[in-house]
Motif scaffolding. Structure first.
Motif, short mmCIF file in Angstrom:
data_model
loop_
_atom_site.label_atom_id
_atom_site.label_comp_id
_atom_site.label_asym_id
_atom_site.label_seq_id
_atom_site.Cartn_x
_atom_site.Cartn_y
_atom_site.Cartn_z
N THR A 119 -8.69 19.83 19.57
CA THR A 119 -7.77 19.94 18.43
C THR A 119 -6.37 20.27 18.90
N CYS A 120 -6.27 21.22 19.83
CA CYS A 120 -4.97 21.64 20.34
C CYS A 120 -4.29 20.49 21.09
N LEU A 121 -5.06 19.74 21.86
CA LEU A 121 -4.50 18.60 22.58
C LEU A 121 -3.96 17.55 21.61
N GLU A 122 -4.68 17.31 20.54
CA GLU A 122 -4.25 16.31 19.56
C GLU A 122 -3.02 16.76 18.78
N GLU A 123 -2.95 18.07 18.49
CA GLU A 123 -1.85 18.56 17.68
C GLU A 123 -0.55 18.67 18.47
N TYR A 124 -0.60 19.30 19.65
CA TYR A 124 0.64 19.47 20.42
C TYR A 124 0.43 19.66 21.92
N HIS A 125 -0.69 20.20 22.35
CA HIS A 125 -0.82 20.55 23.76
C HIS A 125 -0.90 19.33 24.65
N GLY A 126 -1.34 18.18 24.12
CA GLY A 126 -1.37 16.97 24.93
C GLY A 126 0.01 16.58 25.44
N VAL A 127 1.05 16.94 24.68
CA VAL A 127 2.43 16.73 25.12
C VAL A 127 2.96 17.96 25.83
N GLU A 128 2.79 19.11 25.19
CA GLU A 128 3.31 20.37 25.75
C GLU A 128 2.75 20.65 27.13
N CYS A 129 1.51 20.25 27.36
CA CYS A 129 0.82 20.50 28.63
C CYS A 129 1.65 20.05 29.83
N HIS A 130 2.41 18.97 29.67
CA HIS A 130 3.18 18.40 30.77
C HIS A 130 4.49 19.13 31.02
N ILE A 131 4.93 19.95 30.07
CA ILE A 131 6.25 20.60 30.19
C ILE A 131 6.16 22.11 30.01
N VAL A 132 4.93 22.66 29.97
CA VAL A 132 4.75 24.04 29.55
C VAL A 132 5.51 25.04 30.41
N GLU A 133 5.76 24.69 31.67
CA GLU A 133 6.45 25.63 32.57
C GLU A 133 7.92 25.85 32.19
N ILE A 134 8.51 24.94 31.42
CA ILE A 134 9.93 25.12 31.08
C ILE A 134 10.15 26.31 30.16
N PHE A 135 9.09 26.77 29.50
CA PHE A 135 9.28 27.88 28.57
C PHE A 135 9.59 29.19 29.28
N ASP A 136 9.25 29.28 30.56
CA ASP A 136 9.68 30.44 31.34
C ASP A 136 11.19 30.45 31.49
N GLU A 137 11.78 29.27 31.69
CA GLU A 137 13.23 29.16 31.76
C GLU A 137 13.87 29.43 30.40
N LEU A 138 13.20 28.97 29.34
CA LEU A 138 13.76 29.11 28.00
C LEU A 138 13.67 30.53 27.46
N SER A 139 13.02 31.43 28.19
CA SER A 139 12.92 32.81 27.72
C SER A 139 14.28 33.48 27.60
N SER A 140 15.28 32.94 28.28
CA SER A 140 16.61 33.53 28.24
C SER A 140 17.50 32.91 27.17
N VAL A 141 16.99 31.87 26.47
CA VAL A 141 17.76 31.25 25.40
C VAL A 141 16.89 31.17 24.15
N PRO A 142 17.50 31.17 22.96
CA PRO A 142 16.72 31.28 21.72
C PRO A 142 16.12 29.96 21.24
N VAL A 143 15.26 29.34 22.05
CA VAL A 143 14.51 28.17 21.59
C VAL A 143 13.04 28.49 21.75
N PRO A 144 12.42 29.09 20.75
CA PRO A 144 11.04 29.54 20.90
C PRO A 144 10.06 28.40 21.13
N LYS A 145 9.03 28.70 21.86
CA LYS A 145 7.96 27.74 22.11
C LYS A 145 7.35 27.26 20.80
N LEU A 146 7.27 28.17 19.82
CA LEU A 146 6.71 27.80 18.52
C LEU A 146 7.46 26.64 17.89
N SER A 147 8.79 26.66 18.02
CA SER A 147 9.60 25.61 17.41
C SER A 147 9.32 24.27 18.06
#
Length: 582
Positions: free
Chosen positions: A255-283
């Protein structure tokens, strides 16, 4: 840029690049700001590299050995998480994957989690168990089967039919808002909808239960709870592609892969960089899921052409509040203050997301004209979500096997809720948000009269957490753009607590409840009789919300709900030895 934004701003001024971004921000279509920001990042070579974690046999083996040491030292929860790390890094089809399941099964058998132990043993054999551990696993399975009755007996002792049924929410649903009861309705004021009670609602009444459109697990529980549904589970299984997600079963993972993780899975590491700017992973995940629920990019682009208050004024009630309708995500208010600075900061984070999403196969259209329109639509939605989505705290509970107690989580997960997230914020609310993994239940905390607007505390009820006054004020401003100076945020409630005096009528009601005795002799089996009395007393004291008496009754009220939450959430930890670095 990401580590020194002030220096980067000065650099852009010197290069004469800020003007283009300011011009884009002035336009109605905020996708322009993201596209200009991406162009700036490329020209200044400021797009950080995407450093991916990859499956690795040696890393998996190291984490498994670490788990063995913690297991031998009696640090069972830490050992469980180390074995889960070993699973996360083990390549698909490797012996390291089987060994991690095998060692975890030994830990679960020691902790008398026999069904979970059997599940892991079955997984080992299904994956192709190495011959050197076959006899050991067979013997462990035989012993666990013999002891399974003990685990079932313990579960029956903790079972409460009242607790299970209380949050079932089987009443007649609101025809316009599927997650809510017919106790609530919507009125329109100045073209903006407002959620109100439409009949008298007693304290303790469940008025809604809503599943998050998307939710985000706090990193502290990354190795002990499901990435998708947030339930703590002893049989977590790893994502086969990334090293960032564990799931409680195949259904959650798919279910998670179909909803968003199938795409997010390939870029998930960028959210460590984004921790310093206000673009939440949720968005980002909300935008990906919204796209995946559209039949085509044409449907997506058409839907995202109208957002926020403009759309809200033209939408039906179910289009605004019904979480089963994806269009409800497009109807969050977009009139927040300090917008210019927020757009400037978010444009760079959204630009980095766009850059790496463009590298994910089959996400964006391949044809040039379609791709341009898709990029604009996705940037528009991503920026809208980053600026306007309300992130609701989900404060869940868990049981600890050793020493055997139920506790609140000390960190909150977050979710996007199309109904709950649109309720008015208040630091002393009339509705309590009860966390249930990736869901919330809304419970009347004060007597609600017809026409009374529903309010919730975005940071959680002030009596449920011990947030320092200054920190609470900062969090309100940082997370919700609200500079709150109410009695809760400025600490004046402590003065009111000293001056609030109950009447003799109040005291008579309190004596019937006998709060002190109830707290000292609390038992799950007595909730069915105790909780209704507690709700009645809380309603009676609602005119003294900061008095010592109200606070004492609220503690008992919350103690009852703690065990109800616990039974409905089914979260269990082996002990309290969680690693603070996780």
């Amino acid at each position: 840029m990401w580590r020194s934004p002030a220096f980067f701003q000065e650099f852009l001024n010197e290069q004469g690049m800020v003007g283009n971004l300011y011009d884009a921000i002035e336009k109605d279509d905020l996708s322009d700001a993201v596209i200009v920001a991406l162009d700036i990042l490329k020209k200044t070579n400021n797009i950080p590299p995407l450093v991916k974690d990859v499956k690795c046999k040696s890393k998996s083996s190291t984490y498994r050995q670490q788990g063995n040491k913690e297991y031998k030292s009696g640090k069972y929860q830490k050992a469980l998480e180390s074995y889960n790390k070993a699973l996360m890094f083990a390549p698909k089809g490797s012996e390291e994957l089987v060994f991690a399941y095998s060692n975890r099964s030994a830990l679960l058998a020691t902790c008398k989690m026999f069904q979970a132990c059997l599940n892991d043993i079955d997984t080992c054999f299904a994956l192709g168990c190495p011959t050197q551990i076959t006899d050991k696993l067979s013997k462990r399975r035989e012993e666990s089967l013999k002891c399974l009755w003990m685990e079932r007996m313990t579960s029956e002792i903790r079972y409460s039919e009242y607790a299970e049924q209380y949050l079932d929410f089987i009443e007649r649903r609101n025809p316009q808002i599927g997650c809510a009861s017919t106790d609530v309705g919507v009125i329109i004021e100045s073209h903006v909808p407002k959620v109100v009670a439409i009949r008298d609602v007693k304290v303790g009444k469940v008025i809604a239960r809503e599943k998050a459109f998307v939710s985000q697990l706090d990193r502290k529980y990354k190795y002990s709870a499901c990435y998708y549904c947030h339930q703590m589970n002893f049989n977590l299984i790893p994502c086969e592609t990334c090293c960032s997600a564990l799931f409680c079963d195949e259904d959650c993972m798919q279910t998670c892969l179909e909803e968003y993780h199938g795409v997010e899975c390939h870029i998930v590491e960028i959210f460590d960089e984004l921790s310093s700017v206000p673009v939440p992973k949720l968005s980002v995940n909300a935008a990906i899921k919204f796209r995946n629920e559209c039949e085509s990019w044409e449907e997506f682009n058409e839907a995202t052409s109208s957002l926020g208050l403009k759309r809200m004024k033209e939408s039906e009630i179910n289009d605004i509040f019904d979480g089963d309708n994806k269009l409800s995500l497009l109807n969050f208010r977009d009139d927040a203050p300090f917008k210019f600075g927020m757009v400037y900061n978010n444009s760079f984070g959204c630009a980095m997301v766009l850059h790496y999403l463009g590298k994910v196969d089959s996400f964006l259209p391949s044809r040039s004209a379609e791709k341009v329109a898709a990029v604009c639509g996705f940037c528009r939605l991503l920026m809208y979500f980053a600026l306007n989505l309300t992130h609701t705290q989900i404060l869940s509970t868990f049981s600890v096997i050793a020493p055997g107690r139920t506790e609140f989580s000390d960190v909150a997960n977050f979710g996007v809720f199309p109904f709950t997230g649109k309720l008015k914020g208040a630091c002393n609310p009339n509705v309590l948000v009860l966390g249930l993994n990736d869901e919330v239940a809304l419970i009347a905390l004060q007597p609600l009269k017809p026409g009374m607007e529903l309010t919730i505390a975005h940071l959680g009820h002030w009596m449920d957490n011990n947030i320092e006054i200054g920190l609470r004020w900062r969090n309100m401003f940082t997370l919700y753009g609200t500079a709150c100076s109410c009695v809760v945020c400025n600490g004046d409630w402590k003065l009111l607590r000293q001056t609030a005096k109950p009447t003799e009528t109040h005291l008579r009601c309190l004596r019937k409840l006998n709060v002190k005795h109830a707290l000292e002799n609390f038992c799950l089996t007595e909730i069915e009789s105790l909780y209704p009395k507690c709700c009645k007393t809380l309603a009676f004291l609602s005119d003294l919300p900061f008095s010592n008496e109200y606070i004492d009754v609220y503690k008992l009220f919350r103690k009852c709900l703690l065990d109800i939450q616990d039974q409905c959430s089914s979260n269990v930890m082996l002990d309290c030895s969680k690693d603070e670095d996780n």
